[in-house]
Design an enzyme around this catalytic site. Structure first.
Site, PDB file in Angstrom:
ATOM      1  N   LYS A   1      11.184  26.968  -3.080  1.00 35.51           N
ATOM      2  CA  LYS A   1       9.734  27.192  -3.044  1.00 35.51           C
ATOM      3  C   LYS A   1       9.386  28.057  -1.829  1.00 35.51           C
ATOM      4  CE  LYS A   1       9.951  24.761  -6.610  1.00 35.51           C
ATOM      5  NZ  LYS A   1       9.670  23.395  -6.955  1.00 35.51           N
TER       6      LYS A   1
HETATM    7  C1  LIG Z   1       9.989  22.228  -7.871  1.00 31.35           C
HETATM    8  C2  LIG Z   1       9.017  21.664  -8.829  1.00 31.35           C
HETATM    9  C3  LIG Z   1       8.762  20.293  -8.913  1.00 31.35           C
HETATM   10  C4  LIG Z   1       9.591  19.258  -8.196  1.00 31.35           C
HETATM   11  O1  LIG Z   1       9.703  19.439  -6.834  1.00 31.35           O
HETATM   12  P1  LIG Z   1      10.965  18.837  -6.044  1.00 31.35           P
HETATM   13  O2  LIG Z   1      10.555  19.000  -4.627  1.00 31.35           O
HETATM   14  O3  LIG Z   1      12.149  19.672  -6.412  1.00 31.35           O
HETATM   15  O4  LIG Z   1      11.124  17.419  -6.438  1.00 31.35           O
HETATM   16  C5  LIG Z   1       7.768  19.863  -9.759  1.00 31.35           C
HETATM   17  N1  LIG Z   1       7.044  20.721 -10.511  1.00 31.35           N
HETATM   18  C6  LIG Z   1       7.274  22.053 -10.472  1.00 31.35           C
HETATM   19  C7  LIG Z   1       6.443  22.953 -11.318  1.00 31.35           C
HETATM   20  C8  LIG Z   1       8.281  22.561  -9.648  1.00 31.35           C
HETATM   21  O5  LIG Z   1       8.521  23.870  -9.642  1.00 31.35           O
END
Ligand SMILES: *Cc1c(COP(=O)(O)O)cnc(C)c1O
Length: 422
Positions: free
Chosen positions: A211
């Site tokens: 992210k």
């Molecule tokens: C990355 C992501 C998540 C989950 O996040 P984590 O930190 O990996 O648990 C949930 N929803 C979306 C749309 C994501 O891209």
């Protein structure tokens, strides 16, 4: 967004021999922030957690932010805070990461898959209405909807909010792709930032390394509702409260003088250990200082892709853009007419990988996953299917150079000229 932080360009990561579709940007300030925590006495639930929560809330313009272990934990906490349970439904787009839907199952509720616009990958109000109708016919009570700001582009939240109000649904934004996105305003002022919860009760973020801002692993929920914030914090920490004002059992919690017993804590509900550590929060806060720079850099990369890809239209087309929304560019998704280019997706991905270019498919529609197929049977969502048949995410990360973009697009153009080589 805070003022653009001067980011030193000595990206400390070693060079990679393959361009991944995404990667974090860590600089010396990030390393120093983590080291400072390691030298202090607090490794978890200390001052860095509160500082990160305050910085995130201020950044997005929400009253409160609750940091936790991951975006998935944040989604689970949001479902717990809403009190979702068996018989309840959470409407989610079919095109998203599995966790958006899985959080409903964690609390015994059902995921209700909604279709998306194949041009944008976004779930819009009409898709929510159709999904709600399908759920009600199946005996499930839709109680909440989790719009996903797919790839970093905002859903039309005002339209969705009106639909949600008609259906009596709570709106929880999954903004794991979208930190830094906003509703554009004519005068250039930043308004309607994602996370401000202007049209929702809670907004969820992930700080996984792929992210745009990372904590290693981490997540957060922002909200303007103090009661929800309290519930999120309680469920984050085993369901235990140490706040005397919240103690239900006065006989056990107070002495004869009426004062709260110093050792006492109370488990009012069953919760989890979803804490974020001080180590992770120090990294997250240092990264947040660079958000404006990160977003500006991602927008510049997206513009370069757009002009480089323009001659390849309509065979290669970026996802459609909605006007009036400032994009956060988590992913650079291209829609490819594989039949027309005479090359299937697996072959194209392998030929990109052969010259050091990573790519990925975001996402396989969730209703096709074996777990959900077993649970819900076949669901027909033509927009999601059409989107899935064409999508491919190209590399997008801070530090991706102009030359890299030219090279990536040249490889795509070559497939048109010479066909696809497995
Ligand atoms: C990355 C992501 C998540 C989950 O996040 P984590 O930190 O990996 O648990 C949930 N929803 C979306 C749309 C994501 O891209």
């Amino acid at each position: 967004m805070t003022a653009t932080a001067p980011v030193r360009l000595q990206d400390v990561a070693p060079p990679l021999d393959i361009l991944p579709y995404g990667r974090p940007f860590i600089d010396d300030d990030d390393i120093a922030a983590v080291c400072a925590v390691l030298r202090s006495q607090w490794l978890t639930t200390g001052p860095a957690v509160e500082a990160f929560e305050a910085a995130l809330a201020a950044e997005v313009g929400a009253a409160d932010a609750v940091a936790c272990a991951s975006g998935t934990a944040a989604l689970h906490l949001a479902c717990l805070a809403l009190g979702l349970g068996p018989g309840d439904g959470l409407i989610v787009p079919a095109i998203t990461f599995a966790a958006t839907a899985n959080c409903a199952r964690f609390v015994g509720a059902e995921a209700i898959f909604a279709d998306v616009d194949p041009e944008t990958g976004l779930m819009e109000a009409e898709h929510v209405a159709a999904a709600a109708g399908r759920a009600i016919r199946a005996g499930i009570r839709p109680r909440a909807v989790a719009p996903v700001h797919f790839a970093g582009q905002l859903v039309d939240l005002q339209g969705l909010r009106a639909q949600a109000a008609d259906l009596d649904l709570a709106v929880v934004e999954d903004a794991c792709h979208a930190l830094g996105a906003a509703v554009d305003s004519e005068d250039g002022a930043v308004r309607g930032r994602v996370g401000a919860c202007d049209d929702s009760v809670m907004t969820v973020f992930s700080f996984h390394p792929v992210k745009s801002v990372t904590m290693g692993e981490g997540g957060a929920v922002t909200t303007n509702d103090p009661a929800l914030a309290r519930r999120l914090r309680d469920f984050r920490g085993h369901g235990i409260t140490r706040n005397p004002a919240a103690f239900a059992d006065t006989a056990a919690s107070r002495g004869a003088d009426g004062r709260a017993n110093p050792w006492y804590y109370e488990m009012a509900d069953i919760g989890f250990n979803y804490r974020a550590s001080d180590i992770a929060c120090a990294l997250g806060r240092s990264q947040l200082d660079k958000l404006a720079h990160f977003v500006a850099s991602r927008r510049a990369i997206a513009r370069r892709y757009e002009s480089a890809l323009a001659p390849l239209a309509p065979l290669f087309r970026p996802l459609a853009r909605c006007s009036g929304r400032a994009h956060a560019w988590h992913l650079y998704v291209v829609r490819i007419d594989f039949a027309a280019i005479g090359c299937d997706r697996a072959t194209l991905m392998r030929s990109l990988a052969a010259v050091g270019i990573g790519s990925q498919v975001h996402y396989i529609p969730l209703h096709r996953q074996p777990y959900y197929r077993r649970r819900y049977g076949e669901v027909f969502l033509p927009g999601a299917e059409q989107y899935y048949s064409r999508c491919l995410s190209l590399p997008l990360f801070v530090g991706l150079g102009d030359g890299d973009i030219q090279r990536i697009v040249r490889v795509l153009a070559d497939t048109l000229a010479t066909g696809c080589r497995p």
